[in-house]
Design a protein around this motif. Structure first.
Motif, mmCIF file in Angstrom:
data_model
loop_
_atom_site.group_PDB
_atom_site.id
_atom_site.type_symbol
_atom_site.label_atom_id
_atom_site.label_comp_id
_atom_site.label_asym_id
_atom_site.label_seq_id
_atom_site.Cartn_x
_atom_site.Cartn_y
_atom_site.Cartn_z
ATOM 1 N N HIS A 1 0.845 -1.202 0.000
ATOM 2 C CA HIS A 1 0.000 0.000 0.000
ATOM 3 C C HIS A 1 0.874 1.242 0.000
ATOM 4 C CE1 HIS A 1 -3.002 -2.895 0.764
ATOM 5 N NE2 HIS A 1 -2.457 -3.231 1.926
ATOM 6 N N GLU A 2 1.894 1.181 0.861
ATOM 7 C CA GLU A 2 2.805 2.324 0.954
ATOM 8 C C GLU A 2 3.505 2.533 -0.398
ATOM 9 O OE1 GLU A 2 4.872 5.507 2.071
ATOM 10 O OE2 GLU A 2 3.124 4.625 3.065
ATOM 11 N N ARG A 3 3.849 1.428 -1.062
ATOM 12 C CA ARG A 3 4.518 1.531 -2.369
ATOM 13 C C ARG A 3 3.614 2.243 -3.368
ATOM 14 N NH1 ARG A 3 6.525 -3.579 -1.998
ATOM 15 N NH2 ARG A 3 5.041 -4.500 -3.452
ATOM 16 N N ARG A 4 2.342 1.861 -3.312
ATOM 17 C CA ARG A 4 1.391 2.457 -4.253
ATOM 18 C C ARG A 4 1.265 3.956 -3.981
ATOM 19 N NH1 ARG A 4 -3.229 -0.609 -3.265
ATOM 20 N NH2 ARG A 4 -1.905 -2.417 -3.607
ATOM 21 N N ARG B 1 4.266 5.730 -5.267
ATOM 22 C CA ARG B 1 4.278 5.857 -6.735
ATOM 23 C C ARG B 1 3.408 7.027 -7.171
ATOM 24 N NH1 ARG B 1 4.635 0.361 -7.617
ATOM 25 N NH2 ARG B 1 2.384 0.148 -7.639
ATOM 26 N N LYS B 2 2.257 7.128 -6.485
ATOM 27 C CA LYS B 2 1.336 8.223 -6.828
ATOM 28 C C LYS B 2 2.005 9.560 -6.552
ATOM 29 C CE LYS B 2 -3.181 6.145 -6.387
ATOM 30 N NZ LYS B 2 -3.879 5.611 -5.207
ATOM 31 N N ARG B 3 2.668 9.633 -5.371
ATOM 32 C CA ARG B 3 3.359 10.887 -5.028
ATOM 33 C C ARG B 3 4.409 11.204 -6.086
ATOM 34 N NH1 ARG B 3 3.246 9.299 0.510
ATOM 35 N NH2 ARG B 3 5.311 8.372 0.329
ATOM 36 N N VAL C 1 2.846 12.629 -9.138
ATOM 37 C CA VAL C 1 2.423 14.017 -8.934
ATOM 38 C C VAL C 1 3.640 14.946 -8.985
ATOM 39 C CG1 VAL C 1 1.456 15.629 -7.225
ATOM 40 C CG2 VAL C 1 0.405 13.375 -7.610
ATOM 41 N N ASN C 2 4.743 14.516 -8.335
ATOM 42 C CA ASN C 2 5.935 15.364 -8.281
ATOM 43 C C ASN C 2 6.651 15.474 -9.615
ATOM 44 O OD1 ASN C 2 5.503 15.827 -5.647
ATOM 45 N ND2 ASN C 2 6.854 14.204 -4.909
ATOM 46 N N ALA C 3 6.432 14.482 -10.474
ATOM 47 C CA ALA C 3 7.241 14.431 -11.710
ATOM 48 C C ALA C 3 6.867 15.555 -12.675
ATOM 49 C CB ALA C 3 7.076 13.091 -12.391
#
Ligand code: GDP
Length: 606
Positions: free
Chosen positions: A593-596, A599-601, A604-606
């Motif tokens: 869950h933390e990995r997911r 990845r989302k963060r 967003v940051n990219a």
């Protein structure tokens, strides 16, 4: 009268008998006492070197025979150490090439031998192991001459002296047909063929620092060949640094080399290779001189570190089970110790507590350190390597290397293709006797994993080495790993039943019975994504036996990673868990869950 001195570099493919030969030379000179040191092997002090077939760091020893000191410097054979080979070749006036009378000269010695020839050094060739039943010293003699031609030997180098014999049986002779009783012919040939060091008579003391050693009592020891003059313990010397800075210090210790140790001496004279202590922070490339106004000696610069990896405490669920040294403190102390003698490795603290950033000349160099630590009982996590970039006037620059590759022509196409995909630019290419020699410019990024590919593509016959060239603008993306992973969702024991099913999904890295944990990478997914899988499921036991139930599940052999391969393989969101018992690959973030979320963060940051 000044003692006679000869300075030699020794070049040999692994297992051709270098260690046995050096031991024999030392015994002949009485430097190695058969009783005390019989079990110790001089040049080969690192197990790891034996396995890898390379010398990792140059080491010195000396043979004292009749009135002569023969200094012997080992040569590193690893591609990450190109600069070091050059520094060694500048310290010596001759090379001793040791070749097995059955196997003949091998590809790995070509690079070092070429460097020796470029320095104008005269070789003495020792064809060893002629006691072996299949030995063919004449054929091997011719093969060596062919190699000399390929390496553009001068007439003088081509007409090298050859000796034949058996280091194991303790003799070398000038003719393969007339065995001798001892190694006097070899020692005599060395004295005849290798010129004495050139000395500027009457000039005051000067020495170029070519290597650094560490001594627990006196600290850093500067190693080099004395160019002129002599040095006495207790005297004041001046240090000339490449930037122009100068300082002075009292010399606390002067040592000569002898067998497995160094030997203190009061004075040392021009031409000799010695160690000098007194300058606490002395560096390779500096000149030590008696005259404060002396000019610094020219030197081969040390390449800057271009690759870095993070080392950290093992926080995997199995942490502490397999290692002896596991704390952040222990890892930090070990790394600090490494930097005392290993000049090409630098350590800094990363932003995160407990993470140490290790920088070096290449990923392989760091892999060697990790492997040593693992064998000493350390347990740690290491990240994938990344190159060290620089920001200049708002532009991102990355390191580039000059890459030398030698491959048999039959494998040329595959190697060119791999070089192309790594954004290498071929600068020159020559063929001779079925061998192709190339020089290319390649971003350091493109080198990661190249040596492994090269060995695969050339059935182990390709050789390469690289030297830092420059920082230049980033040259565009290089395709990295195309595959994804199979990531365990459970902590437990891998079961044959579930592994059997998972084999349909991809190649596995674990076998039945292996402990696994959540977030561990247990296999490769041929598609690009990471697939969560459960390798711990056992077959339900039922009362109804179905057909095929009794059969053992046939699994293919899992992929076993060497540390070097694992370092090249892992992606930036993965880590290698290194312990004395072995390696595991894992996701940096273990919880799915933390990995997911991460990845989302990142998106967003990219
Ligand atoms: P290195 O890896 O080049 O240092 O090689 P070693 O000196 O460790 O020798 C490798 C192996 O070859 C060892 O098992 C030695 O005992 C063996 N060896 C060395 N010299 C001879 C020799 O003259 N004849 C035979 N038959 N074996 C030798």
């Amino acid at each position: 009268m000044q003692p006679l001195i000869r300075n030699l570099a020794i070049i040999a493919h692994v297992d051709h008998g270098k260690t046995t030969l050096v031991d024999l030379l030392l015994r002949a000179g009485g430097d190695l006492n058969a009783r005390d040191d019989a079990e110790e092997r001089v040049m080969d002090s690192m197990d790891l070197e034996r396995e890898k077939g390379i010398t990792i760091r140059a080491k010195n020893t000396a043979v004292h025979w009749r009135a002569c000191t023969i200094n012997i410097v080992d040569t590193p054979g690893h591609a990450d150490f190109g600069g070091e080979v050059e520094r060694v070749m500048k310290m010596v006036e001759g090379v001793l090439l040791v070749v097995d009378a059955v196997e003949g000269p091998q590809a790995q010695t070509r690079f070092v031998l070429r460097k020796a020839f470029q320095q104008g050094l005269r070789p003495v060739v020792v064809i060893n192991k002629i006691d072996r039943p299949q030995a063919d010293p004449r054929r091997v003699h011719n093969e060596v001459l062919e190699l000399f031609l390929e390496l553009d030997a001068t007439d003088e180098q081509f007409h090298a002296a050859f000796l034949y014999g058996s280091a194991r049986d303790g003799w070398f002779s000038r003719s393969p047909d007339e065995p001798s009783r001892d190694i006097v012919p070899l020692l005599e040939t060395i004295l005849e063929q290798v010129p004495p060091p050139k000395i500027e008579a009457g000039a005051p003391f000067r020495m170029l620092v070519s290597n650094i050693d560490w001594d627990d009592y006196v600290g850093r020891v500067a190693i080099g060949k004395i160019e002129s003059g002599s040095v006495r313990r207790g005297e004041i010397l001046h240090r000339l640094r490449p930037g122009g800075a100068r300082d002075s210090a009292r010399i606390t210790r002067v040592v000569e080399f002898a067998s497995l140790r160094t030997r203190d001496c009061e004075t040392a004279n021009a031409g000799n290779i010695v160690g000098i202590a007194g300058f606490e922070d002395v560096e390779i490339g500096e000149t030590l001189a008696a005259d404060p106004e002396a000019q610094p000696l020219p030197f081969v610069s040390i390449d800057p570190p271009t690759v870095q990896m993070d080392f950290s405490v093992n926080d995997s669920p199995f942490a502490g089970r397999e290692g002896k040294y596991v704390t952040s403190r222990q890892i930090r102390d070990r790394l600090a110790r490494e930097t005392k003698t290993n000049i090409s490795i630098r350590i800094t603290d990363a932003e995160q507590a407990g993470v140490f950033r290790v920088s070096a000349r290449g990923a392989m160099q760091i892999a060697v350190l990790v492997e040593q630590m693992r064998r000493e009982g350390y347990e740690l996590l290491v990240s994938s390597p990344s190159v060290i970039t620089r920001e200049v006037d708002g532009r991102s620059l990355e390191p580039f290397e000059t890459l030398y590759v030698e491959v048999p022509e039959a494998h040329l196409n595959a190697v060119l293709k791999s070089l192309g995909s790594r954004r290498a630019r071929i600068e020159s290419m020559h063929s001779r006797s079925g061998h192709c020699r190339m020089e290319a410019v390649i971003p350091t990024r493109g080198l990661i994993g190249f040596q492994f590919d090269l060995l695969n593509q050339t059935a182990g016959t390709g050789v390469c080495s690289h030297l830092f060239r420059e920082y230049a603008p980033h040259c565009g993306p290089i395709a990295t790993r195309q595959t994804g992973t199979l990531v365990s969702t459970e902590t437990g024991t891998a079961m044959a039943y579930s592994l059997g099913a998972l084999e349909e999904r991809g190649r596995l890295f674990v076998r039945p019975g292996d402990p696994v944990y959540e977030g561990q990478v247990i296999g490769e997914n041929p598609r690009g994504d990471d697939l969560p899988v459960n390798p711990t499921k056992a077959k339900h036991v039922t009362n109804h036996r179905s057909q095929g139930d009794g059969k053992a599940i046939q699994l293919s052999t899992p992929i076993e990673f060497s540390l070097e391969r694992a370092i090249e393989y892992i992606a930036s969101d993965e880590l290698i868990e290194v312990t004395p018992a072995g390696l595991r690959l894992r996701k940096r973030v273990l919880c799915p869950h933390e990995r997911r979320r991460q990845r989302k963060r990142d998106v967003v940051n990219a």
